[in-house]
Scaffold this motif. Structure first.
Motif, mmCIF file in Angstrom:
data_model
loop_
_atom_site.group_PDB
_atom_site.id
_atom_site.type_symbol
_atom_site.label_atom_id
_atom_site.label_comp_id
_atom_site.label_asym_id
_atom_site.label_seq_id
_atom_site.Cartn_x
_atom_site.Cartn_y
_atom_site.Cartn_z
ATOM 1 N N MET A 155 51.785 -38.898 -37.232
ATOM 2 C CA MET A 155 51.721 -39.803 -36.029
ATOM 3 C C MET A 155 52.741 -39.292 -35.292
ATOM 4 S SD MET A 155 52.227 -43.933 -36.366
ATOM 5 C CE MET A 155 50.792 -44.205 -37.377
ATOM 6 N N SER A 156 53.745 -38.757 -35.543
ATOM 7 C CA SER A 156 55.074 -38.498 -34.712
ATOM 8 C C SER A 156 54.790 -37.420 -33.700
ATOM 9 C CB SER A 156 56.204 -37.840 -35.720
ATOM 10 O OG SER A 156 56.018 -36.574 -35.946
ATOM 11 N N GLU A 157 53.454 -36.426 -34.202
ATOM 12 C CA GLU A 157 53.221 -35.446 -33.304
ATOM 13 C C GLU A 157 54.108 -34.279 -33.109
ATOM 14 O OE1 GLU A 157 51.929 -37.288 -29.642
ATOM 15 O OE2 GLU A 157 49.958 -37.543 -30.387
ATOM 16 N N GLN A 158 55.175 -34.277 -34.195
ATOM 17 C CA GLN A 158 56.360 -33.145 -34.042
ATOM 18 C C GLN A 158 56.056 -32.299 -35.197
ATOM 19 O OE1 GLN A 158 58.946 -33.431 -31.781
ATOM 20 N NE2 GLN A 158 57.522 -35.327 -31.043
ATOM 21 N N LYS A 159 56.292 -31.098 -34.778
ATOM 22 C CA LYS A 159 56.216 -29.881 -35.823
ATOM 23 C C LYS A 159 57.028 -30.144 -36.991
ATOM 24 C CE LYS A 159 54.545 -26.046 -32.678
ATOM 25 N NZ LYS A 159 53.415 -26.132 -33.350
ATOM 26 N N VAL A 207 61.785 -22.893 -51.849
ATOM 27 C CA VAL A 207 61.943 -22.343 -50.378
ATOM 28 C C VAL A 207 63.464 -21.757 -50.267
ATOM 29 C CG1 VAL A 207 60.207 -23.253 -49.341
ATOM 30 C CG2 VAL A 207 62.299 -24.345 -49.370
ATOM 31 N N PRO A 208 63.841 -20.803 -49.536
ATOM 32 C CA PRO A 208 65.237 -20.613 -49.030
ATOM 33 C C PRO A 208 65.820 -21.504 -48.378
ATOM 34 C CG PRO A 208 63.596 -18.913 -47.928
ATOM 35 C CD PRO A 208 62.887 -20.029 -48.729
ATOM 36 N N GLN A 209 66.502 -22.573 -48.647
ATOM 37 C CA GLN A 209 66.788 -23.727 -47.639
ATOM 38 C C GLN A 209 67.980 -23.086 -46.659
ATOM 39 O OE1 GLN A 209 66.910 -27.789 -48.709
ATOM 40 N NE2 GLN A 209 68.937 -27.862 -48.491
ATOM 41 N N THR A 210 68.803 -22.369 -47.081
ATOM 42 C CA THR A 210 69.825 -22.192 -45.955
ATOM 43 C C THR A 210 69.235 -21.242 -45.009
ATOM 44 O OG1 THR A 210 70.555 -20.320 -47.475
ATOM 45 C CG2 THR A 210 71.918 -22.674 -47.583
ATOM 46 N N GLN A 211 68.359 -20.362 -45.297
ATOM 47 C CA GLN A 211 67.895 -19.561 -44.282
ATOM 48 C C GLN A 211 66.807 -20.528 -43.389
ATOM 49 O OE1 GLN A 211 66.730 -16.600 -47.685
ATOM 50 N NE2 GLN A 211 66.527 -15.391 -45.871
ATOM 51 N N ILE A 212 66.280 -21.466 -43.798
ATOM 52 C CA ILE A 212 65.466 -22.303 -43.019
ATOM 53 C C ILE A 212 66.509 -23.155 -42.077
ATOM 54 C CG2 ILE A 212 64.171 -24.279 -42.982
ATOM 55 C CD1 ILE A 212 62.928 -23.332 -45.646
ATOM 56 N N LEU A 213 67.399 -23.472 -42.764
ATOM 57 C CA LEU A 213 68.451 -24.541 -41.699
ATOM 58 C C LEU A 213 69.188 -23.765 -40.746
ATOM 59 C CD1 LEU A 213 69.886 -26.868 -44.444
ATOM 60 C CD2 LEU A 213 68.413 -27.516 -42.533
ATOM 61 N N SER A 214 69.318 -22.303 -41.117
ATOM 62 C CA SER A 214 70.061 -21.533 -40.215
ATOM 63 C C SER A 214 69.193 -20.898 -39.057
ATOM 64 C CB SER A 214 70.824 -20.530 -40.753
ATOM 65 O OG SER A 214 69.879 -19.702 -41.374
ATOM 66 N N HIS A 215 67.706 -21.261 -39.110
ATOM 67 C CA HIS A 215 66.511 -20.685 -38.580
ATOM 68 C C HIS A 215 66.758 -21.482 -36.979
ATOM 69 C CE1 HIS A 215 62.592 -19.147 -37.080
ATOM 70 N NE2 HIS A 215 62.806 -18.273 -37.696
ATOM 71 N N GLY A 216 66.465 -20.662 -35.911
ATOM 72 C CA GLY A 216 66.512 -21.245 -34.478
ATOM 73 C C GLY A 216 65.456 -22.378 -34.358
ATOM 74 N N ALA A 217 64.328 -21.977 -35.048
ATOM 75 C CA ALA A 217 63.334 -23.129 -35.077
ATOM 76 C C ALA A 217 63.505 -24.605 -35.387
ATOM 77 C CB ALA A 217 61.898 -22.461 -35.415
ATOM 78 N N ILE A 218 64.317 -24.649 -36.246
ATOM 79 C CA ILE A 218 64.641 -25.790 -36.812
ATOM 80 C C ILE A 218 65.381 -26.736 -35.964
ATOM 81 C CG2 ILE A 218 66.131 -27.033 -38.499
ATOM 82 C CD1 ILE A 218 63.338 -25.841 -39.709
ATOM 83 N N VAL A 231 60.951 -27.494 -34.736
ATOM 84 C CA VAL A 231 60.490 -28.050 -36.204
ATOM 85 C C VAL A 231 61.527 -28.796 -36.877
ATOM 86 C CG1 VAL A 231 59.672 -27.231 -38.543
ATOM 87 C CG2 VAL A 231 59.195 -25.888 -36.202
ATOM 88 N N LEU A 232 61.101 -30.000 -37.623
ATOM 89 C CA LEU A 232 61.607 -30.829 -38.715
ATOM 90 C C LEU A 232 61.272 -30.424 -40.104
ATOM 91 C CD1 LEU A 232 63.341 -33.742 -38.953
ATOM 92 C CD2 LEU A 232 60.953 -34.601 -39.447
ATOM 93 N N TYR A 233 62.522 -29.868 -40.625
ATOM 94 C CA TYR A 233 62.466 -29.691 -42.034
ATOM 95 C C TYR A 233 62.473 -30.960 -42.887
ATOM 96 C CZ TYR A 233 64.110 -27.320 -46.299
ATOM 97 O OH TYR A 233 64.117 -27.006 -47.611
#
Length: 475
Positions: free
Chosen positions: A293-297, A346-357, A268-270
């Motif tokens: 167009m990128s077809e990326q999540k 949104v909880p940004q630090t929790q997002i950036l530390s998530h394995g899906a990012i 995932v791209l945040y």
């Protein structure tokens, strides 16, 4: 309040992006040196936002917080940035009252503010409190500020404009278009240059400068700053990276963390332009089509577009809105399985530390930059205002941990370029190399904050200095 402890007062300027690094510095200080108590004076121009209240409520007992009475800008309707630049100067009487009250009860060893709070230094000096600047931006920008008075004196009064490229000690050359304020900064008679020159002169008179960076992040600049301390410049203490820690006390109302839990590792791209950044309506729609167009999540925090100012989100309505009102027709339906669009906090630090990012498309604010470093997330940089173009320069040209999309001759980034850069970061060979270099920088950041690390040692040096300050008295 414990009178046996040395007391430190911190004064961030208005805005959550300024409050967070101050609070994180205070938390780190009291956790590593238990003989300090901190009071955080928070200026306001209206009711404190809920996120600021949540941060304050989560503080340890060794840190107090005081919200000052709000100031008014009814007389400056034509100046939309007045709250950011003038809230502290209009709160000086309230700041004096708080400081005098503290001095009557306890030993105040130091006062810290940032460059937007620089007018408070006059009050602090009158009260005989040692003053320091907490610099929440990179050391490279600090070096630029400190270099300006000398540069200004060296140029003939007839020379109105600065050189096209500036070389400051320990830093890679900075093109004019990447100066804070862009081309307007070059004009020595203009408001931007005069404002930064004033800051450079004032901050050189304090007893020390704490910078939210670390040696491996900006080694040449930090070494040059520390070598230059003495007759001309105050001592510099790199204590970073200081980023928001712990889980937020607010709920994940947007559901983005639950959504991330169901996405593949690193897929995932945040996308976020921070608390203040926004795009024009046309550029917002083009970004949407490029992501599609990128077809990326992707996980995208969308702000209301503004065709007048890229910093308009600082002052705009923060309430939620329907993203379909500002995004291309059918975009949300077409990308339902590809991405998630949110308009709330949104909880940004929790997002950036998530394995899906797997990457971050960012405005390149320094808080977001350091969070990426701490969590090892490579970036696509899209700087908008303030010092963000200098931050981007550090990441792209010096550290080589980010990509930057190319704009056309009108400054517009087209969908094809967006899609190309996103795909390169998320699945290309260059993206893999960026990820490896960011991983190395993540390890360097962890070393700096370790027990024997450079930032820990710098903070200990500062704490030792404060412990030996005699209690100031009001004259």
């Amino acid at each position: 309040m414990n009178q046996s402890k040395s007391h430190i007062v911190i004064l961030p300027s208005v805005g959550i992006s300024h409050l967070i690094p101050f609070v994180e510095f205070a938390k780190r200080l009291v956790s590593q040196h238990n003989n300090f108590h901190v009071t955080c004076i928070i200026p306001t121009n209206g009711p404190p936002p809920q996120i600021a209240k949540a941060i304050v409520e989560a503080l340890p007992t060794t840190i107090d917080a005081i919200f000052l009475p709000p100031v008014s800008f009814d007389d400056l309707v034509a100046n939309p940035l007045a709250p950011l630049t003038l809230t502290v100067s209009r709160s000086l009487s309230s700041i004096r009252n708080v400081l005098e009250s503290l001095l009557s009860k306890t030993h105040v060893a130091a006062f810290l503010t940032n460059f937007f709070g620089i007018d408070s230094l006059d009050v602090v000096k009158e009260l005989n409190i040692p003053s320091y600047i907490f610099f929440p931006s990179p050391a490279t920008v600090l070096s630029l500020f400190l270099h300006l008075p000398k540069l200004d004196e060296s140029l003939s009064s007839e020379i109105r404009y600065l050189p096209e490229t500036m070389k400051i000690p320990g830093c890679i050359p900075i093109p004019a278009e990447d100066f804070p304020g862009g081309g307007t900064f070059q004009d020595r008679k203009g408001d931007s240059f005069k404002r930064f020159l004033h800051i450079g002169k004032r901050i050189s008179s304090v007893e020390g400068i704490i910078v939210n960076s670390f040696t491996d992040m900006e080694s040449g600049v930090i070494i040059a700053l520390q070598d230059g301390a003495g007759a001309n410049n105050p001592p510099v203490y790199p204590t970073g990276p200081l980023v928001q820690t712990g889980s937020s006390s607010e709920e994940d109302r947007s559901g983005c963390l639950r959504w991330l839990d169901n996405q593949p590792l690193g897929s995932v791209l945040y996308v976020s332009f921070g608390s203040g950044g926004t795009l024009s309506r046309a550029q917002l729609c083009e970004l949407a089509l490029g992501l599609e167009m990128s077809e990326q999540k992707f996980l995208w925090v969308v702000r209301r577009p503004n065709d007048e100012s890229p910093s308009a989100a600082y002052l705009s309505d923060k309430s939620q809105f329907d993203p379909s009102d500002v995004l291309p027709s059918g975009f949300l339906e077409r990308t339902e399985g590809q991405g998630l669009v949110v308009t709330s906090w949104v909880p940004q630090t929790q997002i950036l530390s998530h394995g899906a990012i797997g990457g971050f498309l960012t405005h390149c604010g320094w808080n977001s930059t350091l969070e990426c470093v701490v969590f090892g997330v490579p970036q696509i940089v899209w700087p908008l205002f303030a010092e963000q173009k200098m931050n981007a320069l550090i990441l792209v040209e010096d550290k080589k941990v980010a990509l930057r999309p190319k704009a056309n001759e009108n400054g517009f980034v087209e969908r094809e370029e967006i899609a190309k850069v996103v795909k390169e970061l998320m699945e290309g060979e260059e993206g893999k190399r960026l990820g490896q270099r960011m991983g190395d920088l993540k390890e360097a950041a962890a070393r700096a904050l370790s027990k024997d690390g450079s930032s820990t040692a710098s903070l200990s040096e500062l704490a030792s200095k404060w412990e030996n300050v005699e209690a100031p008295k009001v004259e």
